[in-house]
Design a protein around this motif. Structure first.
Motif, PDB file in Angstrom:
ATOM      1  N   THR A 125       0.807  -1.223   0.000  1.00 60.86           N
ATOM      2  CA  THR A 125       0.000   0.000   0.000  1.00 60.86           C
ATOM      3  C   THR A 125       0.843   1.276   0.000  1.00 60.86           C
ATOM      4  N   GLY A 126       2.090   1.187   0.438  1.00 60.09           N
ATOM      5  CA  GLY A 126       2.935   2.372   0.550  1.00 60.09           C
ATOM      6  C   GLY A 126       2.673   3.179   1.812  1.00 60.09           C
ATOM      7  N   ALA A 127       1.749   2.719   2.652  1.00 58.45           N
ATOM      8  CA  ALA A 127       1.417   3.439   3.886  1.00 58.45           C
ATOM      9  C   ALA A 127       2.524   3.249   4.925  1.00 58.45           C
ATOM     10  N   GLY A 128       2.898   4.348   5.585  1.00 63.34           N
ATOM     11  CA  GLY A 128       3.889   4.282   6.651  1.00 63.34           C
ATOM     12  C   GLY A 128       3.381   3.454   7.815  1.00 63.34           C
ATOM     13  N   ILE A 129       4.273   2.690   8.435  1.00 60.25           N
ATOM     14  CA  ILE A 129       3.892   1.845   9.572  1.00 60.25           C
ATOM     15  C   ILE A 129       4.301   2.555  10.857  1.00 60.25           C
ATOM     16  N   THR A 130       3.321   2.813  11.698  1.00 57.31           N
ATOM     17  CA  THR A 130       3.545   3.571  12.934  1.00 57.31           C
ATOM     18  C   THR A 130       3.603   2.630  14.141  1.00 57.31           C
TER      19      THR A 130
ATOM     20  N   SER B   5       8.365  10.123  14.104  1.00 53.85           N
ATOM     21  CA  SER B   5       8.010  11.445  13.605  1.00 53.85           C
ATOM     22  C   SER B   5       6.531  11.716  13.848  1.00 53.85           C
ATOM     23  N   ASP B   6       6.218  12.942  14.278  1.00 52.31           N
ATOM     24  CA  ASP B   6       4.825  13.351  14.442  1.00 52.31           C
ATOM     25  C   ASP B   6       4.204  13.733  13.103  1.00 52.31           C
ATOM     26  N   GLU B   7       5.042  14.059  12.137  1.00 48.23           N
ATOM     27  CA  GLU B   7       4.555  14.599  10.867  1.00 48.23           C
ATOM     28  C   GLU B   7       4.517  13.602   9.722  1.00 48.23           C
ATOM     29  N   ALA B   8       5.372  12.570   9.772  1.00 44.86           N
ATOM     30  CA  ALA B   8       5.448  11.624   8.653  1.00 44.86           C
ATOM     31  C   ALA B   8       5.298  10.199   9.177  1.00 44.86           C
ATOM     32  N   PRO B   9       4.130   9.596   9.010  1.00 40.19           N
ATOM     33  CA  PRO B   9       3.911   8.234   9.501  1.00 40.19           C
ATOM     34  C   PRO B   9       4.957   7.256   8.932  1.00 40.19           C
ATOM     35  N   GLY B  10       5.499   6.421   9.801  1.00 39.66           N
ATOM     36  CA  GLY B  10       6.480   5.427   9.374  1.00 39.66           C
ATOM     37  C   GLY B  10       7.907   5.922   9.378  1.00 39.66           C
ATOM     38  N   ASN B  11       8.140   7.181   9.773  1.00 40.49           N
ATOM     39  CA  ASN B  11       9.496   7.735   9.832  1.00 40.49           C
ATOM     40  C   ASN B  11       9.966   7.801  11.282  1.00 40.49           C
ATOM     41  N   TYR B  12      11.189   7.316  11.497  1.00 46.84           N
ATOM     42  CA  TYR B  12      11.795   7.274  12.821  1.00 46.84           C
ATOM     43  C   TYR B  12      13.208   7.835  12.712  1.00 46.84           C
ATOM     44  N   SER B  13      13.717   8.340  13.837  1.00 45.46           N
ATOM     45  CA  SER B  13      15.092   8.843  13.841  1.00 45.46           C
ATOM     46  C   SER B  13      15.713   8.616  15.208  1.00 45.46           C
TER      47      SER B  13
END
Length: 158
Positions: free
Chosen positions: A58-63, A87-95
């Protein structure tokens, strides 16, 4: 083809395979992409790693992976556990912040679970450059300038 041309070709292939800026790998029904937050990375400069995880179909970010996915960084036989922040702004993004202190190849290891899939993945990301190469003024130049002014924190001889 000459021996020289074969040697050049072999070097190009080896360098391309050693490490890449961002590395993408499959993980069950998901895809994971890992790299430096700021590139190129230089030793002695604050940086971080970025981890992007999405459903391959699906391309959906995994939270919600901060409790199930562990990250560590490896370099020269040393290992450090990293704390991933979502990330609060981009689902599935971590840092995770990191200050690489030495140049060379760093590997990011992810282990745990992404949704219901167990994962254990290593990512050889772009080499860290020697931060001293871009330093100005060089330490010896600074020392000489301080000596001309009368030393560190010393009197200037008014």
């Amino acid at each position: 083809m000459s021996i020289f041309a074969i040697a050049i070709l072999a070097l190009l292939v080896a360098s391309a395979l050693s490490a890449a800026a961002h590395v993408t790998k499959p993980a069950g029904t998901s895809t994971v992409k890992v790299g430096w937050l700021s590139e190129p990375s230089a030793s002695g400069s604050r940086n971080g790693i970025t981890v992007q995880v999405w459903n391959t179909d699906t391309g959906a970010g995994i939270t919600g992976l901060t409790d199930t996915l562990n990250a560590s960084i490896l370099h020269g036989g040393a290992t450090k556990t990293l704390s991933l922040t979502e990330s609060d702004e981009a689902p599935g993004n971590y840092s995770a912040p990191i200050l690489p202190t030495e140049p060379g190849l760093y590997t990011i290891r992810l282990s745990g679970n992404i949704e219901s899939a167990a994962v254990s993945l290593d990512f050889a990301i772009e080499d860290v450059e020697n931060g001293a190469d871009a330093a100005f003024p060089a330490k010896n130049e600074t020392s000489r300038a301080e000596e001309r002014r009368g030393g560190k924190g010393g009197e200037t001889g008014r």
